[in-house]
Scaffold this active site. Structure first.
Site, short mmCIF file in Angstrom:
data_model
loop_
_atom_site.label_atom_id
_atom_site.label_comp_id
_atom_site.label_asym_id
_atom_site.label_seq_id
_atom_site.Cartn_x
_atom_site.Cartn_y
_atom_site.Cartn_z
N SER A 172 0.80 -1.22 0.00
CA SER A 172 0.00 0.00 0.00
C SER A 172 0.83 1.28 0.00
O SER A 172 0.28 2.37 -0.12
CB SER A 172 -0.93 0.01 1.22
OG SER A 172 -1.77 -1.12 1.23
N ALA A 173 2.16 1.15 0.16
CA ALA A 173 3.09 2.30 0.11
C ALA A 173 2.81 3.32 1.20
O ALA A 173 3.00 4.52 1.00
CB ALA A 173 3.05 2.95 -1.27
N ILE A 174 2.40 2.85 2.37
CA ILE A 174 2.01 3.74 3.47
C ILE A 174 2.96 3.55 4.66
O ILE A 174 3.29 2.43 5.03
CB ILE A 174 0.56 3.45 3.90
CG1 ILE A 174 -0.40 3.82 2.76
CG2 ILE A 174 0.20 4.21 5.17
CD1 ILE A 174 -1.77 3.22 2.91
N VAL B 296 20.19 -18.21 -1.49
CA VAL B 296 20.91 -19.10 -0.57
C VAL B 296 20.28 -20.48 -0.59
O VAL B 296 19.06 -20.63 -0.38
CB VAL B 296 20.89 -18.52 0.86
CG1 VAL B 296 21.53 -19.50 1.85
CG2 VAL B 296 21.62 -17.18 0.89
N HIS C 266 2.66 3.91 8.29
CA HIS C 266 1.56 4.00 9.25
C HIS C 266 1.96 4.81 10.48
O HIS C 266 3.10 4.73 10.95
CB HIS C 266 1.14 2.60 9.69
CG HIS C 266 0.60 1.76 8.57
ND1 HIS C 266 -0.70 1.86 8.13
CD2 HIS C 266 1.19 0.82 7.78
CE1 HIS C 266 -0.90 1.01 7.14
NE2 HIS C 266 0.24 0.37 6.90
N CYS D 262 6.60 3.68 -24.42
CA CYS D 262 8.03 3.76 -24.10
C CYS D 262 8.71 2.40 -23.99
O CYS D 262 9.94 2.32 -24.08
CB CYS D 262 8.25 4.55 -22.82
SG CYS D 262 7.61 3.74 -21.32
#
Length: 479
Positions: free
Chosen positions: A45-47, A172, A49, A439
């Site tokens: 959510s790129a928040i 790994v 908090h 692009c």
């Protein structure tokens, strides 16, 4: 021999590398994918908090509030898109208002500043598109939005500039104890290290089990999202949450630092730890529940649907502890993991110190980073950078006004992109309304030219995601 090997280069691994690169140490980050931020960090959510949700006394609570405070300064120093927009948790009934009152008390106990309750009319005065059914809201002004992959990348790049190594495509496979440390068998060769930080996200239990008996299990869940065009970017000015439940913080509607609107997530059990499929049922649920908060949100303006995996575990709290002598788990980093990352990193450094790692600060630590964002420059600066480098005058992505100069800059950073989506995460080319339709072929041409690789070997994103298969007899490539 390295002093510390960090397994995983999501935001927690990158933050740990950034913190450790302040000291006179040999640090290596081992990432199984061909770029950083390819797991939980890439799709969320790129928040950042505010910190009212976690139960007081937990690591989630303490590290959330501290992490958000640190993130603000890190983003400023490392030129990461960040905006302190604040958040609302909305209530639709008196029963839900009681939940907000509990969150207010909890947040104040956690040290969240400036929390307050609003009535429905007060909330709509700040957010006119909120539903008339909203009877109140908890307002947290310190909540913020960020570009999560740029945040991760900036910390990883800064670590490399200060002497750390990031090894990509270096998953790994096995770990053996050796006198004085560990021998890690990876897809990119053997690595010796005195200490290990396990920041492997959704695979953290698997890495733990290579060294120690099982003590936790990662039980990932999946969230699906809509990303809406910038025409919807001003639908709300704050992050709009619904009342939290046992399975999460509910469906949100929020602005992004790039000017879009994000809507989601739901909460589903994935088929496996790599299952990031979207479903018609999941997206229908997101659309329906989002409109409870913001009825006017126009989901027809969707330019992309995506989903992400959360690295939840069978424990309720973060798992930040010694797995075995010399190895520390940074596991179960579910929400608010993005918010807490720099505080988690500082805690990891302290645990390494207590385990015997000697820490001596570098006198010449580099803690700044900048990059050119051509579209944000005033006209006189645009003319200036074009005079200095004509590549800035060639627009490659018309939707986002990203220039060839910016793409070339990305290809000369400490962790250069290896794919079309790698360029997108660094520069924004392909993030606009057409999603790379214009692009994309031009980015392929630039990557082919600059990397000295045939166009048929250029990837869309992860290993195996070839775009072009062969050349036709006319000399062009065939999709």
């Amino acid at each position: 021999m390295y002093d510390v090997a960090i397994v995983g280069c999501g935001v927690v691994g990158a933050a740990a590398a950034y913190a450790l690169s302040r000291y006179q140490l040999k640090v290596v980050v081992l990432e199984k994918e061909n770029d950083v931020a390819q797991g939980c960090t890439k799709a969320n959510s790129a928040i950042l908090h505010a910190g009212y949700d976690p139960r007081p006394g937990t690591l989630l609570a303490r590290l959330n509030v501290e992490g958000v405070r640190l993130a603000k300064e890190i983003c400023r120093k490392l030129d990461v898109p960040y905006r302190e927009c604040g958040s609302f948790v909305v209530a639709f009934s008196e029963e839900e208002m009681e939940i907000l009152r509990e969150l207010l008390v909890r947040g104040r106990e956690n040290g969240v500043p400036d929390l307050r309750l609003l009535g429905g009319a007060q909330a709509r005065a700040l957010e006119p598109n909120l539903s008339e059914a909203v009877v109140g809201a908890l307002y947290a002004p310190t909540a913020a939005i960020v570009s999560p992959w740029e945040y991760c990348l900036a910390m990883a790049e800064t670590a490399v500039r200060n002497g750390a190594e990031v090894r990509l495509e270096c998953g790994v496979r096995a770990i053996q104890r050796r006198e004085g440390g560990f021998l890690l068998d990876t897809e990119g060769g053997s690595v010796e290290a005195r200490y290990i930080l396990n920041a492997a996200g959704a695979h953290a239990d698997e890495i733990h089990n290579l060294v120690a008996p099982p003590t936790f299990e990662i039980r990932p869940d999946r969230g699906e999202y809509y990303l809406l065009d910038k025409s919807e970017g001003n639908r709300v000015r704050h992050v709009i949450f619904q009342c939290p439940t046992k399975v999460g913080k509910g469906t949100l509607v929020a602005p992004t630092v790039h000017g879009n609107l994000i809507v989601g997530p739901n909460n589903e059990l994935p088929q496996d730890r790599e299952d990031v499929a979207t479903t018609a049922e999941g997206l229908e649920y997101v659309a329906r529940t989002a409109k409870l908060s913001v009825p006017s949100v126009d989901l027809r303006q969707s330019i992309r649907n995506f989903s992400g995996i959360r690295a939840a575990s069978d424990r309720e709290d973060f798992i930040i502890e010694q797995a075995a002598p010399g190895m520390i788990d940074l596991a179960g980093i579910k929400s608010p993991g993005l918010s807490a990352a720099p505080a988690i990193a500082n805690m990891a450094v302290d645990l390494l110190r207590k385990a015997g790692l000697e820490l001596c600060e570098k006198p010449n630590f580099v803690d700044t980073r900048t990059r050119v964002r051509f579209r944000e420059l005033p006209p006189e600066q645009k003319a200036e950078v074009i005079r200095a480098n004509p590549a800035y005058g060639r627009v490659i992505c018309r939707c986002e006004t990203v220039t060839e100069g910016e793409i070339l800059d990305a290809l000369h950073t400490p962790i250069p992109p290896r794919s079309v989506d790698g360029v997108k995460r660094r520069c924004g080319a392909g993030m606009g309304r057409c999603q790379g339709g214009f692009c994309g072929p031009r980015v392929v041409e630039i990557l082919s030219r600059e990397l000295g690789m045939p166009a048929t070997e250029i990837l869309q994103d992860k290993a195996g995601s070839r775009i072009l298969l062969a050349e036709t007899k006319g000399g062009s490539a065939h999709v």
